[in-house]
Design an enzyme around this catalytic site. Sequence first.
Site, PDB file in Angstrom:
ATOM      1  N   LYS A  22      90.312 -20.786  96.439  1.00 25.82           N
ATOM      2  CA  LYS A  22      90.097 -21.073  95.021  1.00 25.82           C
ATOM      3  C   LYS A  22      90.667 -19.972  94.140  1.00 25.82           C
ATOM      4  O   LYS A  22      91.322 -20.241  93.121  1.00 25.82           O
ATOM      5  CB  LYS A  22      88.593 -21.218  94.749  1.00 25.82           C
ATOM      6  CG  LYS A  22      88.272 -21.524  93.288  1.00 25.82           C
ATOM      7  CD  LYS A  22      86.803 -21.343  92.961  1.00 25.82           C
ATOM      8  CE  LYS A  22      86.459 -19.890  92.764  1.00 25.82           C
ATOM      9  NZ  LYS A  22      85.218 -19.680  91.993  1.00 25.82           N
ATOM     10  N   ASN A  23      90.418 -18.712  94.513  1.00 26.78           N
ATOM     11  CA  ASN A  23      90.826 -17.593  93.667  1.00 26.78           C
ATOM     12  C   ASN A  23      92.332 -17.350  93.692  1.00 26.78           C
ATOM     13  O   ASN A  23      92.844 -16.575  92.880  1.00 26.78           O
ATOM     14  CB  ASN A  23      90.077 -16.321  94.071  1.00 26.78           C
ATOM     15  CG  ASN A  23      88.608 -16.378  93.693  1.00 26.78           C
ATOM     16  OD1 ASN A  23      88.213 -17.163  92.831  1.00 26.78           O
ATOM     17  ND2 ASN A  23      87.789 -15.577  94.343  1.00 26.78           N
ATOM     18  N   CYS A 116      80.511 -14.050  77.469  1.00 22.93           N
ATOM     19  CA  CYS A 116      81.291 -12.852  77.760  1.00 22.93           C
ATOM     20  C   CYS A 116      81.644 -12.121  76.479  1.00 22.93           C
ATOM     21  O   CYS A 116      82.382 -12.636  75.652  1.00 22.93           O
ATOM     22  CB  CYS A 116      82.574 -13.212  78.508  1.00 22.93           C
ATOM     23  SG  CYS A 116      83.576 -11.791  78.940  1.00 22.93           S
ATOM     24  N   ARG A 121      83.194  -7.362  80.161  1.00 22.34           N
ATOM     25  CA  ARG A 121      84.032  -7.692  81.315  1.00 22.34           C
ATOM     26  C   ARG A 121      85.461  -7.384  80.913  1.00 22.34           C
ATOM     27  O   ARG A 121      85.773  -7.243  79.732  1.00 22.34           O
ATOM     28  CB  ARG A 121      83.853  -9.159  81.705  1.00 22.34           C
ATOM     29  CG  ARG A 121      82.470  -9.440  82.265  1.00 22.34           C
ATOM     30  CD  ARG A 121      82.522 -10.618  83.206  1.00 22.34           C
ATOM     31  NE  ARG A 121      81.178 -10.891  83.711  1.00 22.34           N
ATOM     32  CZ  ARG A 121      80.938 -11.293  84.942  1.00 22.34           C
ATOM     33  NH1 ARG A 121      81.945 -11.446  85.780  1.00 22.34           N
ATOM     34  NH2 ARG A 121      79.721 -11.547  85.349  1.00 22.34           N
ATOM     35  N   ASP A 308      82.340 -10.184  96.938  1.00 25.49           N
ATOM     36  CA  ASP A 308      82.033 -11.592  97.186  1.00 25.49           C
ATOM     37  C   ASP A 308      81.466 -11.853  98.573  1.00 25.49           C
ATOM     38  O   ASP A 308      81.082 -12.978  98.886  1.00 25.49           O
ATOM     39  CB  ASP A 308      83.281 -12.458  96.973  1.00 25.49           C
ATOM     40  CG  ASP A 308      83.551 -12.745  95.506  1.00 25.49           C
ATOM     41  OD1 ASP A 308      82.709 -12.398  94.669  1.00 25.49           O
ATOM     42  OD2 ASP A 308      84.615 -13.333  95.208  1.00 25.49           O
ATOM     43  N   ARG A 400      81.168 -25.049  93.217  1.00 25.61           N
ATOM     44  CA  ARG A 400      82.307 -24.470  92.508  1.00 25.61           C
ATOM     45  C   ARG A 400      83.265 -23.761  93.463  1.00 25.61           C
ATOM     46  O   ARG A 400      84.448 -23.620  93.143  1.00 25.61           O
ATOM     47  CB  ARG A 400      81.833 -23.459  91.447  1.00 25.61           C
ATOM     48  CG  ARG A 400      81.188 -24.061  90.218  1.00 25.61           C
ATOM     49  CD  ARG A 400      80.801 -22.973  89.219  1.00 25.61           C
ATOM     50  NE  ARG A 400      81.878 -22.003  89.089  1.00 25.61           N
ATOM     51  CZ  ARG A 400      81.725 -20.676  89.289  1.00 25.61           C
ATOM     52  NH1 ARG A 400      80.560 -20.188  89.628  1.00 25.61           N
ATOM     53  NH2 ARG A 400      82.746 -19.867  89.153  1.00 25.61           N
TER      54      ARG A 400
END
Length: 421
Positions: A22-23, A116, A121, A308, A400
């Site tokens: 996904k990333n 955010c 961030r 992660d 997700r």
Amino acid sequence: MDKLVVTGGGRLTGEVVISGAKNAALPILCACLLSAEPLKLTNVPELNDIGTMLKLLAQMGVKVEREGENVTLDASGLNNPLAPYELVKTMRASILVLGPLVARCGEARVSLPGGCAIGARPVDQHIKGLQSMGAEVGVEHGYVVAKVGRLKGARLFTDMVTVTGTENLMMAACLADGETVIENAAREPEVVDLAQCLISMGAQISGAGTDLIRIRGVEKLHGASHRIMPDRIETGTFLCAAAITGGDIRLLGTSTGYLDAVVDKLLDAGCEITGEKTAKHECIHIIAPPRLKAVSIRTAPYPAFPTDMQAQFMAINAVADGTAIIRETIFENRFMHAVEMQRLGADIKIDGNTAVMKGVEKLQGATVMATDLRASASLVVAGLVAEGETHVERIYHLDRGYANIEAKLNALGANIRREKA
């Protein structure tokens, strides 16, 4: 709203195919905005975040064709350089359209990710970089608004290592006038995968995978075909699931090369792990002992131990032999899953960004609540060895980032069912 009901006690055995990352897929989908010719992608994971990104691109005028894991994107009709809050609020990665839009269209209006604030961030690193390349960038009514004639190459230094910041600025620099140098760049494999896709589209990039990336801008990029790399976090999660259950599984279509830090810790815990190749697949074979040894970890930017994977190792240490210390250095508030694991009987003490864990003989099933994507996965992993049923609620987080996780685990011998909460 769905939940997963996990009945613990089964040992995982067999084979599972790892999905595309996904990333890696999300920024590569955004790369289509840089060209008026089609970008053809394979091994695109079927996830909610991917669907959201495709909706976002479609409303900008991109023609999207999707058939399973194959996606073709044609941005020749790009006519609306806007990323509205309604789509961005569900997925922070939407900020990745900013750089490509400014580079190709000379303007962009992209909503700040939901919740955010600038500075909290590293969105400010994206803005600072584009400003250094000559863009006028400001924040108006919750949107990042950028305008420029043509971006100019510049020397960029990010104040912190930011993966999406590196990706955004690298994409923007592909169409800039002159050379751009990104210092303190993120080194993640997903950054390298994006660079390889951009190079196949005609970009001139060197140094991806190091902390200094050079990009010489070109007039335009052309179409290309690219296969998304395997998901190293899904790979790591399944390795942990096999490890915690004393399992013996092969993970197909992935490699230990993306996961050195994770593999090293699993070896320390007592697992046997080998990289193998078959006629069709590169794969990883893991054989785990009946009970693991506790392993301490400290998260840090790649190639160190990934944040992660921290939650999944908390699940492992909950039932491992010995005491472990986990230090989280990337994100604040990333121990929220610890409270839920305590409900399962885990012995965890939290002090700021440090967790001290003493392994217990067994966990007991209970109702727990997922607080984020990787926390969801860690609770499922813990549930695999808990006595009785573990009810994991709010699994929309899980959907997700993991494609059909319960079906994949059940094929390995787990007992998981999806129910309405």
